[in-house]
Design an enzyme around this catalytic site. Structure first.
Site, PDB file in Angstrom:
ATOM      1  N   SER A  64       0.800  -1.239   0.000  1.00 39.69           N
ATOM      2  CA  SER A  64       0.000   0.000   0.000  1.00 39.69           C
ATOM      3  C   SER A  64       0.824   1.277   0.000  1.00 39.69           C
ATOM      4  O   SER A  64       0.261   2.358  -0.176  1.00 39.69           O
ATOM      5  CB  SER A  64      -0.947   0.014   1.195  1.00 39.69           C
ATOM      6  OG  SER A  64      -2.082  -0.733   0.880  1.00 39.69           O
ATOM      7  N   LYS A  67       0.352   3.403  -2.969  1.00 38.54           N
ATOM      8  CA  LYS A  67      -0.818   4.293  -3.114  1.00 38.54           C
ATOM      9  C   LYS A  67      -0.406   5.768  -3.072  1.00 38.54           C
ATOM     10  O   LYS A  67      -1.090   6.624  -3.617  1.00 38.54           O
ATOM     11  CB  LYS A  67      -1.847   3.960  -2.027  1.00 38.54           C
ATOM     12  CG  LYS A  67      -2.458   2.557  -2.237  1.00 38.54           C
ATOM     13  CD  LYS A  67      -3.319   2.066  -1.078  1.00 38.54           C
ATOM     14  CE  LYS A  67      -3.783   0.633  -1.370  1.00 38.54           C
ATOM     15  NZ  LYS A  67      -4.462  -0.014  -0.247  1.00 38.54           N
ATOM     16  N   TYR A 239      -3.783   2.955   8.152  1.00 37.51           N
ATOM     17  CA  TYR A 239      -4.983   2.175   8.475  1.00 37.51           C
ATOM     18  C   TYR A 239      -5.707   2.802   9.659  1.00 37.51           C
ATOM     19  O   TYR A 239      -5.764   4.020   9.765  1.00 37.51           O
ATOM     20  CB  TYR A 239      -4.624   0.693   8.742  1.00 37.51           C
ATOM     21  CG  TYR A 239      -3.694   0.111   7.700  1.00 37.51           C
ATOM     22  CD1 TYR A 239      -4.105   0.001   6.368  1.00 37.51           C
ATOM     23  CD2 TYR A 239      -2.407  -0.313   8.026  1.00 37.51           C
ATOM     24  CE1 TYR A 239      -3.263  -0.526   5.396  1.00 37.51           C
ATOM     25  CE2 TYR A 239      -1.562  -0.836   7.060  1.00 37.51           C
ATOM     26  CZ  TYR A 239      -1.994  -0.936   5.750  1.00 37.51           C
ATOM     27  OH  TYR A 239      -1.163  -1.449   4.798  1.00 37.51           O
TER      28      TYR A 239
END
Ligand code: GLU
Length: 303
Positions: A64, A67, A239
């Site tokens: 991630s 991203k 997160y």
């Protein structure tokens, strides 16, 4: 500041803790095979000084963290219109949650949860050559050829049922313009990019230079866009632990389930830590500990 001595010191403090807590991501088979007994840390200052310690040259799956770079490409090419397809608020839900998409009619909360990154991948696909453009951006930023690991990408494709569900759901709401399989192919491959801590610290260099490319000085994104990417990293990059990261570390960060975390000290430096075992929020257990040590030793934080 003697950054090399600081990173050496952090490495000495973290190494004895390897294997003591956390677990490698097991839901992607290719990641489940990675040894948790690895720790790397690297930084690059805005004016090009570098320091590194531990397994800083070992390539790992950036997952991630990609991203940040896909968002960079999309913001650069699409400007404000990107925000018609993706929001800018922390989600407060797991990174792969389907629930919010239903109530928010297919518009993901932010570009760093999976649904948001899949929506960004769709935008990049519409612009053409999404995978090649991403690799070209990264290779240019770190002045080395960067690859996607096809074994990891295949492993994700074989087991990415939730991501397929998210993409199909968004397609039903009209958030995706392209074929779902093609969008997922871009998304799985960007997650499967393989880089070392040193390469990530270099590649993220524009984020501590008001958007200026670390090598040629051209604007990768403009100053306002750079501020916004950093703001999203701080509020949405780790997160469901973004509040805790802001509280304990106080730097824009983006983590990935490969165990990497990239952090930005605006106007000063970019830093990447990596250790594959994750805590129960999906962030690298020892990566987080190393960032806390770094901030404590240097006093560098946005707060
Ligand atoms: N490829 C992973 C997934 O989609 C990325 C997750 C992550 O690093 O947060 O599940």
């Amino acid at each position: 500041m003697d950054y090399q001595a600081i990173l050496d010191d952090i490495n000495v403090q973290i190494r004895p803790l390897l294997g003591s807590a956390g677990q490698v991501a097991s839901y992607i088979p290719a990641l489940a095979r990675v040894s948790p007994f690895q720790f790397g840390i690297a930084l690059r200052t805005g004016d090009g000084q570098e320091a590194e310690a531990g397994d800083s040259a070992t390539p790992f799956s950036i997952q991630s963290m990609s991203k940040v770079f896909s968002l960079t490409l999309a913001m650069r090419s699409l400007g404000e219109t990107l925000w018609e397809r993706v929001g800018r608020e922390p989600s407060g839900s797991p990174f792969n949650s389907l629930v919010q998409l239903e109530t928010e009619r297919g518009i993901p909360r932010n570009p760093f949860i999976n649904a948001g990154a899949i929506a960004v991948a769709d935008r990049l696909l519409s612009l053409g050559n999404a995978k090649a453009n991403l690799l070209a951006l990264l290779s240019g930023l770190c002045a080395e050829v960067i690859h996607m690991d096809s074994e990891v990408a295949q492993s994700e494709a074989d087991t990415g049922f939730r991501n397929a569900a998210l993409a199909n759901f968004m397609k039903a709401f009209g958030t995706l313009d392209n074929d779902v399989a093609q969008v997922l192919d871009v998304y799985f491959n960007q997650c499967a990019i393989s880089m070392s801590c040193m390469q990530v610290a270099r590649a993220a260099g524009y984020l501590c230079r008001d958007g200026a490319h670390p090598h040629d000085g051209s604007q990768v994104v403009n100053e306002a866009q750079t501020r916004r990417i950093n703001a999203l990293m701080l509020t949405c990059g780790t997160y469901d632990a973004a509040g805790e990261f802001a509280f304990r570390i106080g730097l824009p960060c983006k983590s990935g389930v490969g165990g990497g975390i990239v952090a930005v000290v605006p106007d000063t430096l970019t830093l990447c830590v990596w250790s594959p075992a994750l805590d129960n929020t999906g962030n690298s257990h020892l990566g987080r500990a190393a960032l806390e040590l770094f901030v404590a030793k240097t006093g560098l934080s946005v707060f």
